[in-house]
Write an enzyme that holds these catalytic residues in place. Sequence first.
Site, PDB file in Angstrom:
ATOM      1  N   GLU A  87       0.829  -1.218   0.000  1.00  0.00           N
ATOM      2  CA  GLU A  87       0.000   0.000   0.000  1.00  0.00           C
ATOM      3  C   GLU A  87       0.857   1.259   0.000  1.00  0.00           C
ATOM      4  O   GLU A  87       1.717   1.432   0.875  1.00  0.00           O
ATOM      5  CB  GLU A  87      -0.912  -0.009   1.241  1.00  0.00           C
ATOM      6  CG  GLU A  87      -1.849   1.171   1.305  1.00  0.00           C
ATOM      7  CD  GLU A  87      -2.868   1.053   2.457  1.00  0.00           C
ATOM      8  OE1 GLU A  87      -3.231  -0.069   2.842  1.00  0.00           O
ATOM      9  OE2 GLU A  87      -3.282   2.118   2.950  1.00  0.00           O
ATOM     10  N   LYS A 283      -7.088  -0.767  11.749  1.00  0.00           N
ATOM     11  CA  LYS A 283      -6.501  -1.203  10.465  1.00  0.00           C
ATOM     12  C   LYS A 283      -5.290  -0.327  10.149  1.00  0.00           C
ATOM     13  O   LYS A 283      -4.263  -0.792   9.668  1.00  0.00           O
ATOM     14  CB  LYS A 283      -7.563  -1.131   9.359  1.00  0.00           C
ATOM     15  CG  LYS A 283      -7.145  -1.788   8.051  1.00  0.00           C
ATOM     16  CD  LYS A 283      -6.382  -0.875   7.110  1.00  0.00           C
ATOM     17  CE  LYS A 283      -6.053  -1.571   5.807  1.00  0.00           C
ATOM     18  NZ  LYS A 283      -5.271  -0.744   4.892  1.00  0.00           N
ATOM     19  N   ASP A 299       4.439 -14.366  11.752  1.00  0.00           N
ATOM     20  CA  ASP A 299       3.101 -14.798  11.360  1.00  0.00           C
ATOM     21  C   ASP A 299       2.119 -13.639  11.575  1.00  0.00           C
ATOM     22  O   ASP A 299       1.674 -13.386  12.694  1.00  0.00           O
ATOM     23  CB  ASP A 299       2.725 -16.014  12.229  1.00  0.00           C
ATOM     24  CG  ASP A 299       1.358 -16.574  11.917  1.00  0.00           C
ATOM     25  OD1 ASP A 299       0.560 -15.896  11.252  1.00  0.00           O
ATOM     26  OD2 ASP A 299       1.089 -17.704  12.359  1.00  0.00           O
ATOM     27  N   HIS A 397      -2.455  10.335  -0.890  1.00  0.00           N
ATOM     28  CA  HIS A 397      -2.591   8.920  -1.217  1.00  0.00           C
ATOM     29  C   HIS A 397      -2.705   8.733  -2.725  1.00  0.00           C
ATOM     30  O   HIS A 397      -2.087   7.862  -3.315  1.00  0.00           O
ATOM     31  CB  HIS A 397      -3.863   8.405  -0.534  1.00  0.00           C
ATOM     32  CG  HIS A 397      -3.905   6.934  -0.373  1.00  0.00           C
ATOM     33  ND1 HIS A 397      -3.168   6.280   0.574  1.00  0.00           N
ATOM     34  CD2 HIS A 397      -4.582   5.987  -1.053  1.00  0.00           C
ATOM     35  CE1 HIS A 397      -3.407   4.990   0.481  1.00  0.00           C
ATOM     36  NE2 HIS A 397      -4.257   4.788  -0.506  1.00  0.00           N
TER      37      HIS A 397
HETATM   38  C1  MEV Z   1      -5.807   3.075   5.236  1.00  0.00           C
HETATM   39  O1  MEV Z   1      -5.058   1.938   4.875  1.00  0.00           O
HETATM   40  C2  MEV Z   1      -5.736   3.286   6.744  1.00  0.00           C
HETATM   41  C3  MEV Z   1      -6.599   4.441   7.274  1.00  0.00           C
HETATM   42  O2  MEV Z   1      -7.958   4.264   6.859  1.00  0.00           O
HETATM   43  C4  MEV Z   1      -6.500   4.398   8.779  1.00  0.00           C
HETATM   44  C5  MEV Z   1      -7.436   5.342   9.502  1.00  0.00           C
HETATM   45  O3  MEV Z   1      -8.498   5.685   8.941  1.00  0.00           O
HETATM   46  O4  MEV Z   1      -7.099   5.695  10.646  1.00  0.00           O
HETATM   47  C6  MEV Z   1      -6.160   5.772   6.730  1.00  0.00           C
END
Ligand code: MEV
Length: 448
Positions: A87, A283, A299, A397
């Site tokens: 990513e 995430k 892992d 991004h």
């Molecule tokens: C994207 O991979 C991760 C984000 O969505 C994390 C977040 O929203 O805090 C940018």
Amino acid sequence: MANSSRISGFFRLSPAERRHIIVDWVAVSPEQRATLEAVLAEPGGLGLTQADKMVENVVGTYALPLGIATNFVVNGQDVLIPMVIEEPSVVAGASFAAKLARAGGGFHAETTEPSMIGQIQVLDLDDPGAAAEKLLAQRARLIDLANRTDPVVVSLRGGARDLEVRAIPQSPAGPMLVAHLIYDCRDAMGANMVNTACEALAPLVEEITGGRVNLRILSNLADRRLARARCVIPARALDINENKPGFSEKPGLSMPGELVAERIVEAYALAAVDPYRAATHNKGIMNGIDAVVIATGNDWRAVEAGAHAYAARDGQYRSLSTWSLSPDGALVGSLELPLAVGTVGGATRVHPVARAALQILGVSRARDLAAIIASVGLAQNLAALRALATEGIQRGHMALHARQVAVAAGAMGDEVDRLAAAMVAERTIRTDRAAELLAELRQETEYT
Ligand code: MEV
């Protein structure tokens, strides 16, 4: 060995130039230099012969980018962070957030003992409560038997530590009992040693309880093996200055650091109370954590499972991190999660790039690795929250994403950056448009 992870302009260098810096950072002897250089330069870094011994039915290998996050200071030590991830923005985000944290002394991290939990499920019991008491009465004998399964870890002062027992009065399979073997895995992730010990204990558990053992397996909710990281960032380090745009800001955006800190705390607040936001917030943390876990051959499914189960430990899924303001307006972040990672065993020693990653990190102890990984998770969270709470993440991004789309459309060499810039300029980042623009670009080049 260079002593600062603050390498200005690192992102402007070519991969080969960056590699030389990393090799200098690690290697002391000419032989070490040559080996490390060769491992890092080899696409994918894993030969087919090695791959064929790792899993079944191998037909090839699958490479991912290995990037290095800069600027990290963890417990007073400068560290460079190898990250394997597909990513865009993650490596840049971690490096930028580490630079902010550096202004407040970097990350402070600690870990508990590296203890895992092995579960032994016992069924067909008339009285699970009485069976639990019988097992506890034989605790020392069971721990002793578990310790006979791995004399090496015992000689390293690890091994079985404790036995805990829970009676479960009701389940879809009726009443049952579960024994938890608490096992200090030292520098290994430990799944194999814990599973071996649990399997060895099963017959004795059946003899003592009169029941029938079914499962004998490690739990990935490794809440006896926690890592914690913390950082304090002075508000002024968070200033957004229109003349000096940092990672992900558009030129022209200005915000005082105090306001940025407040917005970050507000952004965290939603993750503290709402599982929909907490899942995305976590995430973002795992973007950083997984990238290092993968780079070091660990892992990541185990780490993911543990992290998310831990996030829901009080019955509601919540943020793994917290963000608040100190009385003097500094931004204070903390992160706590289970981190079952090793520096010996499994792919950590088999995969040449995983070995190189551990060398780059300069760690040999699993607990030191976990402390660094927790710091990267906190940094990644900060990078995301800061971008989300100010400009939003899409512009930065998309600029990186545009390069991937350009490659997918067939751009080569310097066409990639030119095509990406053209797509960003017209705010259309799609493969079909990339193909049209690439054709135009090639035509222009032909006539000039
Ligand atoms: C994207 O991979 C991760 C984000 O969505 C994390 C977040 O929203 O805090 C940018």
